[in-house]
Design a protein around this motif. Structure first.
Motif, short mmCIF file in Angstrom:
data_model
loop_
_atom_site.label_atom_id
_atom_site.label_comp_id
_atom_site.label_asym_id
_atom_site.label_seq_id
_atom_site.Cartn_x
_atom_site.Cartn_y
_atom_site.Cartn_z
N ALA A 136 -107.12 25.00 17.45
CA ALA A 136 -107.59 23.70 17.33
C ALA A 136 -107.72 23.19 15.99
CB ALA A 136 -109.04 23.69 17.78
N ASP A 137 -108.02 24.04 15.08
CA ASP A 137 -107.92 24.05 13.61
C ASP A 137 -106.54 23.52 12.98
OD1 ASP A 137 -110.72 24.31 13.28
OD2 ASP A 137 -110.66 26.21 12.77
N ILE A 138 -105.50 24.46 13.51
CA ILE A 138 -104.26 23.91 12.98
C ILE A 138 -103.81 22.65 13.46
CG2 ILE A 138 -101.91 24.81 13.45
CD1 ILE A 138 -102.84 27.75 13.71
N GLY A 139 -104.47 22.39 14.69
CA GLY A 139 -104.06 20.99 15.08
C GLY A 139 -104.59 20.00 14.15
N LEU A 140 -105.97 20.29 13.93
CA LEU A 140 -106.61 19.28 13.20
C LEU A 140 -106.03 19.21 11.58
CD1 LEU A 140 -109.22 17.23 12.83
CD2 LEU A 140 -110.37 19.54 12.12
N ILE A 141 -105.71 20.15 11.04
CA ILE A 141 -104.91 20.25 9.92
C ILE A 141 -103.54 19.18 9.83
CG2 ILE A 141 -103.69 21.56 8.17
CD1 ILE A 141 -105.43 23.78 8.82
N LEU A 142 -102.89 19.34 11.06
CA LEU A 142 -101.48 18.79 11.04
C LEU A 142 -101.91 17.12 11.43
CD1 LEU A 142 -99.57 20.79 13.38
CD2 LEU A 142 -99.08 20.45 10.89
N TYR A 143 -103.13 16.74 12.00
CA TYR A 143 -103.66 15.37 12.33
C TYR A 143 -104.02 14.89 10.96
CZ TYR A 143 -105.76 11.46 14.50
OH TYR A 143 -106.08 10.21 14.83
N LEU A 144 -104.84 15.75 10.12
CA LEU A 144 -105.37 14.98 8.93
C LEU A 144 -104.19 14.62 7.88
CD1 LEU A 144 -108.22 14.33 7.83
CD2 LEU A 144 -108.04 15.53 9.99
N PHE A 145 -102.88 15.22 8.22
CA PHE A 145 -101.75 15.23 7.51
C PHE A 145 -101.33 13.69 7.84
CE2 PHE A 145 -97.12 15.90 7.44
CZ PHE A 145 -97.08 15.68 6.09
N MET A 146 -101.41 13.47 9.26
CA MET A 146 -100.94 12.23 9.94
C MET A 146 -101.79 11.21 9.22
SD MET A 146 -99.80 13.88 13.66
CE MET A 146 -99.86 12.09 14.41
N ILE A 147 -102.93 11.52 9.28
CA ILE A 147 -103.91 10.14 8.80
C ILE A 147 -103.51 9.74 7.58
CG2 ILE A 147 -106.39 9.58 8.36
CD1 ILE A 147 -107.07 11.15 10.77
N GLY A 148 -103.23 10.68 6.51
CA GLY A 148 -102.81 10.71 5.20
C GLY A 148 -101.73 9.93 5.20
N MET A 149 -100.65 10.21 5.91
CA MET A 149 -99.51 9.41 6.01
C MET A 149 -99.67 7.76 6.45
SD MET A 149 -96.36 11.97 7.20
CE MET A 149 -97.10 12.55 8.54
N GLU A 150 -100.58 7.83 7.36
CA GLU A 150 -100.73 6.34 7.69
C GLU A 150 -101.28 5.72 6.63
OE1 GLU A 150 -102.39 4.39 12.01
OE2 GLU A 150 -103.20 6.26 11.18
N LEU A 151 -101.96 6.30 5.86
CA LEU A 151 -102.57 5.17 4.51
C LEU A 151 -101.50 5.20 3.50
CD1 LEU A 151 -106.08 6.56 4.54
CD2 LEU A 151 -105.55 4.37 5.15
N ASP A 152 -101.22 4.27 2.97
CA ASP A 152 -100.42 3.89 1.96
C ASP A 152 -101.28 3.73 0.86
OD1 ASP A 152 -98.17 3.51 0.10
OD2 ASP A 152 -97.39 2.16 1.43
N PRO A 153 -101.26 4.58 -0.39
CA PRO A 153 -102.21 4.37 -1.46
C PRO A 153 -101.61 3.28 -2.22
CG PRO A 153 -100.90 6.39 -1.58
CD PRO A 153 -100.62 5.95 -0.33
N ILE A 154 -100.33 3.14 -2.60
CA ILE A 154 -99.92 1.76 -3.21
C ILE A 154 -100.50 0.67 -2.46
CG2 ILE A 154 -97.83 0.34 -3.92
CD1 ILE A 154 -96.51 3.09 -4.20
N LYS A 155 -100.23 0.59 -1.53
CA LYS A 155 -100.91 -0.91 -0.53
C LYS A 155 -102.47 -1.00 -0.76
CE LYS A 155 -100.13 -3.17 3.81
NZ LYS A 155 -99.56 -3.07 5.19
N VAL A 156 -103.00 0.41 -0.62
CA VAL A 156 -104.35 0.32 -0.69
C VAL A 156 -104.81 -0.22 -2.15
CG1 VAL A 156 -106.47 1.87 -0.89
CG2 VAL A 156 -104.93 2.09 1.02
#
Length: 765
Positions: free
Chosen positions: A88-108
């Motif tokens: 589950a923790d491995i999955g959570l690491i990958l999911y937080l990686f995906m959440i980071g990709m969903e945010l575009d810091p330049i756009k923010v």
């Protein structure tokens, strides 16, 4: 020689669940299937999948099934939980990686000025109001060995965070992307998340360094420094790899390998630094560039495995730590209500009044406030971090979990009531305020035929190109709009496609092929795009047709030679037939123009229209006259032959006679008369037309009741191998036949129809 059965087989009486891998696979199947079953019921309430996963975890936990000793001992024994937690923790690491990709810091960063007031109000006010509640909860239920400072900061973050992924999906499904409400909310939520995650790093640092706050500050600054290091090293490296990649989106195997290795190193660093591995994965996700669709491509590579398998495992493990049975007295439920009111009041009021001060009207401001109150899975991840660090007890965890579920559950119903789609869709001359439905500037419709062609998949492109080229042969003014329909589904990458609509319009292969086709034919094809669930396709088509004031909608779908399209295509067709604001042609493609079902390599057509036939049984109804308008455009293509079977009396139908006379003026149109004006006559004549041909039929004749051997619908769906087009003219657009007596050509009908008509309200059932 008979071989003996292995000693570790269930055939010898061994319990398969005594093996770690067998037990884990059993747990995985039970967890994933439970979440899916619950999701079936919750989807009718428009709830995100995270709700079903959390509820599934609670049901499997000690609150329900795991309270049964036999179930808990055999399915979720205590000895198996460490392995479940690791996966589950491995999955959570990958999911937080995906959440980071969903945010575009330049756009923010670009939109921070616009959203700063809303974002800061959504952080400061709930954080401040949460301090008082945190004091009460700490005194009544808290572990006093935990520093109060750490507890207060944690509760403040839990009260003030917004679930960006869930919010982005809600905005997409509600068609709010691109509206002032959607833009403000999304920008504020992105900024809100960035601030909240930074505070969360500080909270975890404080928790892990309870004795010395200065150490916690050093840990926090170390993580910030690591983020800056990634920004100046990892991000330029990613950009270099993308720009020097032969792949269109840069997602080569080597590039993906580099990204994952850096993500693993970053996760290791933040874990070793004293916070949590998920923060390192999140930081690398932020660094992944959105150029050329690289972030979307990376998300597509891992999202199914994470969302279908890993995330339910994580929430199930959370459910195993949730004991709702401890909430067993009135005082506890009174505190829970206070927590909910404080969290909702601080977030909603703060964001609402900040929006109003920014000049946004009250209704839209309240909508932003309730949208920003969405907690979702990000809140649950925060709660689990607090539970694992023992800053909150299982009882406090359960109390805050109820708050997270209720705030997420109430978002869609309340927003739908406060700000219904009728307020920002179907606004007459105003373009749709929806970036998931991106449109070009509306041209004048005088003396022009406006055709909206829907593109649900790449498979329909050959037939659409062939049909368009035939229509383009007409010298009459013709505007073609191509509406790309992309299914939203459960994938995060689809939400990212909607958020980055301008890039999607430039890179989508279906749109690019049709755009290039138009350029080669020196014809302008204006492109539109909609990202939504299949169930909303009909609504999106109606929106686009109303905005563009279309005279005709063509909805193509590929089908096998003897099967009518089923599932979403049939449902969409039914909805469109009931609610379209203009005539509709449902085009079932079985190889029209480019034979997709050819039996041999030579069984193809060299040129579009060459050796093709179009058969039109003309019964003289309003739908037939509308079909004649379409054929009037197609008849200019000399390569095709149009066969019309006259099944009405011209003296009894002036509009039909006018349309028939106009079509009869073309040399490639042949009109046959018959005394037998029945469905059977049309079916007998249709038997001469094959898979490369097109049969055009009026909707009212297609749906007319008939015996099985006299049913046009049955013949076209299951017996004919030809492509066919069903043409329907809505009843409120129908004209009185007598009013057409003064018209002397079908082109006059087109010019009259080209002018703006009074539209009836469009309602989606």
């Amino acid at each position: 020689m008979v071989q003996s059965v292995a000693s570790d087989s269930f055939l010898t009486g061994m319990n398969p669940l005594s093996q770690n891998i067998s037990l884990f696979l059993t747990q995985m199947v039970i967890i994933v299937c439970t979440a899916r079953i619950i999701k079936i019921f919750l989807q009718y309430l428009n709830q995100p999948s995270v709700i079903s996963e959390v509820v599934g975890g609670i049901i499997l936990g000690p609150t329900a099934l795991s309270s049964i000793p036999e179930f808990q001992r055999n399915v979720f024994p205590t000895s198996s939980l460490p392995l479940l937690k690791l996966v589950a923790d491995i999955g959570l690491i990958l999911y937080l990686f995906m959440i980071g990709m969903e945010l575009d810091p330049i756009k923010v960063a670009k939109e921070f000025k616009q959203s700063a007031a809303i974002s800061l109000a959504g952080i400061i006010l709930p954080f401040g109001t949460g301090v008082g509640v945190a004091k009460l909860v700490y005194d009544l239920y808290g572990d006093h060995s935990v520093p109060f400072t750490s507890f207060v900061v944690f509760c403040g973050v839990a009260m003030s965070i917004t679930a960006f992924p869930v919010l982005a999906r809600i905005l997409t499904e509600r068609k709010l992307l691109g509206t002032p409400v959607g833009n403000s909310t999304l920008a504020a939520a992105a900024s809100d998340d960035a601030i909240a995650w930074s505070l969360l790093v500080l909270v975890v640092a404080l928790i892990n360094n309870p004795a010395e706050a200065i150490n916690a500050l050093w840990v926090f600054l170390l993580v910030v420094a690591w983020g800056l290091f990634l920004a100046f090293t990892a991000r330029p490296l990613f950009i270099y790899l993308i720009n020097n990649s032969e792949s269109e989106n840069g997602a080569t195997q080597f590039n993906v390998f580099v990204v994952f290795i850096i993500m693993a190193i970053s996760a290791f660093f933040t874990q070793a630094a004293g916070v949590d591995a998920i923060f390192g994965a999140f930081l690398v996700g932020l660094m992944v560039p959105h150029d050329k669709g690289f972030a979307i491509a990376m998300t597509e590579k891992i999202e199914d495995l994470v969302l279908i398998l890993f995330l339910p495992l994580y929430f199930a493990y959370s459910g195993l730590n949730t004991r709702l049975g401890t909430l067993d007295d009135g005082q506890t439920w009174g505190v829970i209500i206070l927590i909910i009111l404080t969290a909702c009041g601080g977030k909603i009021l703060g964001c609402t009044f900040a929006s109003r001060m920014a000049g946004i009207p009250w209704r839209e401001s309240w909508t932003i406030g309730f949208l920003m109150n969405t907690k979702g899975l990000v809140e649950i991840i925060v709660l689990n971090l607090g539970l694992q660090a023992q800053v909150i007890s299982p009882k406090i965890y359960a109390m805050f979990l109820i708050m997270a579920l209720i705030t997420t559950f109430m978002t869609v119903p309340i927003v739908s009531w406060i700000y219904p789609q009728s307020l920002y869709l179907h606004k007459g001359e105003q373009p749709l305020q929806d970036s998931s439905l991106t449109i070009a500037k509306q041209p004048s419709v005088l003396d022009k035929m406006h055709i909206l062609i829907c593109l649900p998949s790449m498979k329909v492109v050959p037939a659409v190109m062939n049909l368009s080229q035939i229509l383009f042969t007409s010298p009459k003014a013709l505007d073609v709009y191509a509406l790309r329909l992309i299914e939203l589904g459960e994938r995060m990458s689809k939400v990212m496609l909607a958020n980055e609509s301008s890039h999607t319009l430039q890179s989508d292969p279906v749109i690019n092929i049709l755009r290039t086709f138009g350029q080669l034919n020196k014809k302008s094809i204006k492109t539109l795009m909609s990202v939504s669930p299949h169930s909303n396709f009909s609504e999106d088509i109606v929106d686009a047709a109303s905005t563009m004031e279309s005279n005709l909608i063509i909805f193509p779908i590929e089908a096998s030679p003897t099967t009518f399209p089923k599932g979403w295509a049939a449902v969409t067709a039914k909805q469109l037939w009931l609610h379209v604001p203009c005539p509709l042609a449902f085009f079932v493609d079985r190889g029209f123009g480019v034979s997709n079902f050819a039996q041999t390599e030579f069984d193809t057509i060299a040129n579009p229209g060459e050796n093709q036939k179009v058969f039109f049984p003309f019964f003289g109804t309003d739908d037939d006259v509308e079909a004649a308008v379409i054929l009037n455009y197609m008849a200019h293509a000399a390569a095709i032959k149009i066969f019309i079977l006259q099944l009405f009396d011209p003296e009894q139908d002036s509009a039909g006679a006018l349309a028939l006379a106009a079509l009869g003026s073309f040399p490639n149109v042949m009109i046959e008369k018959t005394e037998n004006k029945t469905n059977m006559a049309a079916l007998n004549r249709a038997a001469d037309f094959g898979k490369k041909d097109l049969i055009v039929i009026a909707y009212d004749k297609y749906e007319s009741p008939a015996d099985n051997d006299d049913s046009i619908k049955l013949y076209l769906e299951s017996q004919s191998s030809a492509s066919y087009m069903i043409v329907n003219k809505p009843h409120y657009l129908s004209t009185n036949s007598a009013s057409n007596n003064t018209q002397n050509s079908i082109s006059n009908i087109l010019r009259r129809r080209g002018k703006k008509e009074e539209k009836s309200p469009v309602v989606i059932a």
